[in-house]
Enzyme design. Structure first.
Site, PDB file in Angstrom:
ATOM      1  N   HIS B 214      36.429  45.146  18.489  1.00 41.42           N
ATOM      2  CA  HIS B 214      37.288  46.253  18.075  1.00 41.42           C
ATOM      3  C   HIS B 214      36.528  47.550  18.182  1.00 41.42           C
ATOM      4  CE1 HIS B 214      38.845  42.711  15.972  1.00 41.42           C
ATOM      5  NE2 HIS B 214      39.997  43.222  16.311  1.00 41.42           N
ATOM      6  N   THR B 436      26.619  37.255  64.745  1.00 41.30           N
ATOM      7  CA  THR B 436      27.478  36.937  65.885  1.00 41.30           C
ATOM      8  C   THR B 436      26.668  36.326  67.032  1.00 41.30           C
ATOM      9  OG1 THR B 436      28.989  38.698  65.255  1.00 41.30           O
ATOM     10  CG2 THR B 436      29.128  37.902  67.515  1.00 41.30           C
TER      11      THR B 436
END
Lengths: 563, 563
Positions: B214, B436
């Site tokens: 809270h 790649t």
């Protein structure tokens, strides 16, 4: 801003390790991303992906009924062709592969290369590119993919899980894509982990209309409207771009971009849903939450997915992805006919009231009407004195409670006795007045009613005195306060004590007790606020009487007139 | 900060309207909160609640298998007794009510009053108060409730859904409470809607240990540690507070307080899970995500729920709450024995290699070893020239790829022919080299291998030339580049063309082709970066050769020595 990390360069890989550990019951990590553990029956592999920063897209969407694998690039960066290839290869189950992603140059290139690699190895590979963002281009084929990724991926994941062929999964993905539209707005930009400034900023009180999910700012800035105005803007703009043959049933996504909280999304949905229904649509399985985010961006988007006979079962199908679980079965255990509990009297359960009881009941009806009138008259005054003791709503609360009680009594059958009437009045008061005092009034009226026997052939003064005592006892028990605590008990308890002690005619005893109650109620202006109350009084209440004690004394005085 | 609202005073009620519309298939709104549509078989009603600002707690936890109703107070404020009463009354199914909430003064008071009201009406009502926050007090009974709300509510919701009696549901809730411990830390405070400053602040680089939900700050400030250090702190502190007879099985929650993102929570779980396992615990159905939040607070908490034979089935039971859906069934459709696809050769599928093929295979083995050695030697140089063209990892990538290829070949059975060996090498290279170029090398080696027949009785020079051509064609097809694009093709294509055109002895042709390849590779230093590549080259690469072309020329030259 990211606050938890070890080596920032390893953040993406390390968090993926934790993610896969967590969901190891259904996922496995492979180079470049994650795959769903294979189903027992082989199916088409649906491979989703793109950069990170969109959680739960894309890794969180992997699992039975949804994606077969997700390629996880760096933040806002297309994964490499190698990683797409690696994830697809690992997820392939011999039934073909669909690669699907949002329409961005880098993703088109890398997923495109990977598709060629997979085909070169004899794996039948299709590509479905999502293009739902209506703000990004007037031409459909030039549009980028944002939250509509979710509907297209979901449609293909469900189709694959249902055992559809590769041709069908691809066709349904393209169909879903052509029937999905999204518009988003941004309230604040997002900040890359480690960066000190956001990728773009939105001025205070403004919003960017037509944001991208990679930190691209909106295409124009507007004044930030209310939630209702924004809901109207989103619905109007998205519906204007409806596909051909839209049909009458739609899936809906209200998507939070990152720091716009769930409560705000629900608030927005409150406006959006009725507008869509007014436009003639049935909303099917709406989703409101964070589905495709953009780091800590503030903002929302509305996606409409126009369903047809083929797409609806895919949209509503079960899924068991890490961050998206959908199931239909348990709803079968719910009583869907539920329409709320009625506080009205059930005629069948009425005790048959005696003639004497019906005579009393008539006086209860008259009194209830008089109390409600009194509270309307005194609402402003009670509110005024409550402004010192509390938040000024005591008058309003008493009006709502006494109106509710009167309404319940007016709706009761003619043959209802006083116990039935007061019980019904109490329930309505408690449920509709609001506030602690409303519940105390309502519950205590019920307690009083429980002392009355509608079948009794005659009623004595003692019956009324006993009911008053039950009413007062209930107030003490439930409220937990005492005389002197500056509550309605400061009027009620002196009244009840005086009534019991006085003797003589009821009319005289009641009048004397009312005088004691009024005197005690006025004296509450001298009391200081007490600790230990459910809602402690404000210090400023000193010098002003307690509104609950005042209204209690007023009502008791009024009731004396009907004796 | 809340950005979407209409009238701020109506925010809480309006968002609840949208929420209930959204989940109208399972929820209904009642004064003060929401209830689950009643199950067809009546059960004990488990009513959860507290203030707002903790979503998905508390309204999001309502639904079959979880809470029967949630009382929704204002932000960080206990709901009124009236609202607790109202929700409980609406959810009551005649089997009794449990009110359950975190241990705070306001909640204790309001839920306590409501319990008295309900009991006064003859509804058997029990109260279970959650006390899991070990930082808030050394004494268990003084502790406040934070994320442990979730385990206690879940246990009782599941028990009620399973048809347990009121006594049992209450007992199991108290048992779950006594076996739940939480410790939280805050990185930043939360800001109330409309407020301009947070409720508390955490200094840059610090964290508050032992926060409340809270907006209460932590009980002490520490330097904010790495994710691994924080994971150790949380596990150590929570385990130190283990209950009596802890057993060996635990539920675990890593809870995000609001703005700490899911990826950070996964990263933290990566440390927490192994530490808990090292401490001898089996982790059962862990939860990582936002379950009990505190508006936009930054921070996390760790909850451990020590299970026993009664609690475990409650923890693992299905639930269908609005914001928490758990189901077990679909996992049955998964092949849980999956252990990843192997890229190693499957001995059974080996074509029986001829003697001639085995002789070639031996040369493949030698060449693979030499290539891996060469790449180790040249790693630094290749990295250096790649620092101009790319990100400097070409040397590393080639080392990883050639090492992976060699390892696959060394693990292959002795009787494997050259086609099998090269195919296996290619797969390993593609999966482990990354990038790649790694995938292109791997996939193209496989393409070359596919031209070779391990059963052939003899091998001619043309067979090798055909394999080289297949390798080059694959590079062109998959990579989508051309000579002059400053890629490895600038070495490979001149080599392949020269090899085919030269005639004469293979050794001579190969040497001539290598010379052409090297010349062309060196000339890439004159080329400008091209658009349209998957990863466009940096402008600074001008004046430096392409590392892919250089490594390709080196390897081709090396292979010539084994002819």
């Amino acid at each position: 801003m990211t606050k938890l990390y070890n080596d920032p360069a390893e953040f993406s890989d390390e968090q993926l390790e934790g993610f896969v550990d967590l969901y190891s019951d259904r996922l496995a990590q492979v180079p470049g991303g994650v795959i769903s553990l294979p189903p027992k029956t082989p199916q088409v592999a649906v491979i989703v992906g793109g950069g990170s920063g969109h959680y739960p897209a894309f890794a969180g969407l992997v699992g039975p009924g949804f994606a077969s694998g997700a390629v996880v690039g760096n933040i806002f960066t297309s994964p490499s062709a190698a990683h797409v290839y690696s994830v697809a290869k690992a997820a392939d189950q011999g039934k073909g592969v669909v690669l699907t992603f949002g329409n961005y140059a880098g993703d088109n290139m890398n997923f495109g290369i990977a598709a060629k690699m997979l085909r070169a190895e004899g794996i039948d590979t299709r590509v479905v590119v999502v293009k739902d963002d209506i703000a990004s281009d007037p031409q459909f084929d030039n549009r980028r993919g944002i939250a509509g990724d979710f509907t297209v991926f979901k449609a293909m994941g469900a189709a694959a899980a249902a055992g559809k062929s590769l041709d069908d999964v691809e066709r349904l993905g393209n169909l879903a894509n052509r029937r999905t539209r999204t518009l988003g707005v941004a309230f604040s930009g997002c900040t890359m982990p480690g960066a000190k400034t956001p990728l773009f900023e939105v001025k205070t009180g403004q919003m960017g209309v037509g944001l991208g999910i990679h930190g691209e700012p909106g295409i124009r800035d507007d004044v930030r409207p209310s939630a209702e105005e924004l809901g109207r803007l989103l619905v109007r703009t998205v519906l204007k771009d409806a596909p051909e043959e839209p049909g009458g049933r739609i899936g809906v996504i209200v998507n939070g971009l990152g720091t716009t909280k769930y409560e705000e999304l629900f608030l927005l949905y409150r406006t959006i849903a009725p507008l869509l229904r007014d436009a003639g649509y049935d909303i099917v399985h709406p989703e409101v939450g964070e589905l495709v985010t953009s780091l800590d961006m503030g903002g929302v988007s509305l996606t409409v997915f126009w369903l047809d006979d083929e797409l609806e079962p895919l949209w509503t199908a079960d899924a068991y992805a890490a961050a998206y679980r959908k199931q239909g079965a348990p709803l079968g255990t719910i009583d869907e006919t539920y329409e709320g509990k009625s506080t009205a009297l059930d005629e069948d359960s009425l005790v048959e009231a005696s003639d004497a009881a019906l005579e009393i009941a008539q006086r209860v009806r008259t009194a209830a009407s008089a109390v409600a009138d009194l509270m309307h008259e005194q609402e402003a005054y009670l509110g005024e004195i409550d402004a010192y003791a509390g938040d000024g709503d005591h008058g309003r609360g008493m009006v709502r409670g006494s109106d509710a009680a009167l309404e319940a009594i007016e709706e009761a059958p003619e043959k209802a006795g006083p116990a039935s009437l007061v019980k019904s009045a109490g329930r309505s008061w408690a449920m509709q007045a609001g506030g602690t005092s409303g519940v105390l009034w309502g519950a205590s009226l019920e307690a009083a009613a429980n002392t009355i026997d509608d079948a009794a052939e005659d009623f004595a003064d003692d019956d009324l005195i006993r009911a008053v005592r039950a009413f007062a006892d209930s107030m003490v028990t439930l409220g937990g306060a005492s005389v002197g605590d500056k509550t309605l008990l400061d009027a009620l308890l002196p009244f009840a004590d005086s009534l019991e002690a006085h003797g003589g005619s009821l009319r005289q005893a009641w009048a004397a007790a009312v005088a004691d109650a009024k005197e005690s109620a006025e004296k509450t202006s001298e009391l200081r606020p007490q600790k230990g109350r459910a809602r402690p009084l404000a210090e400023k209440s000193v010098g002003h009487p307690d509104p609950g004690a005042i209204s209690m004394a007023m009502i008791l005085e009024l009731l004396g007139k009907s004796l």
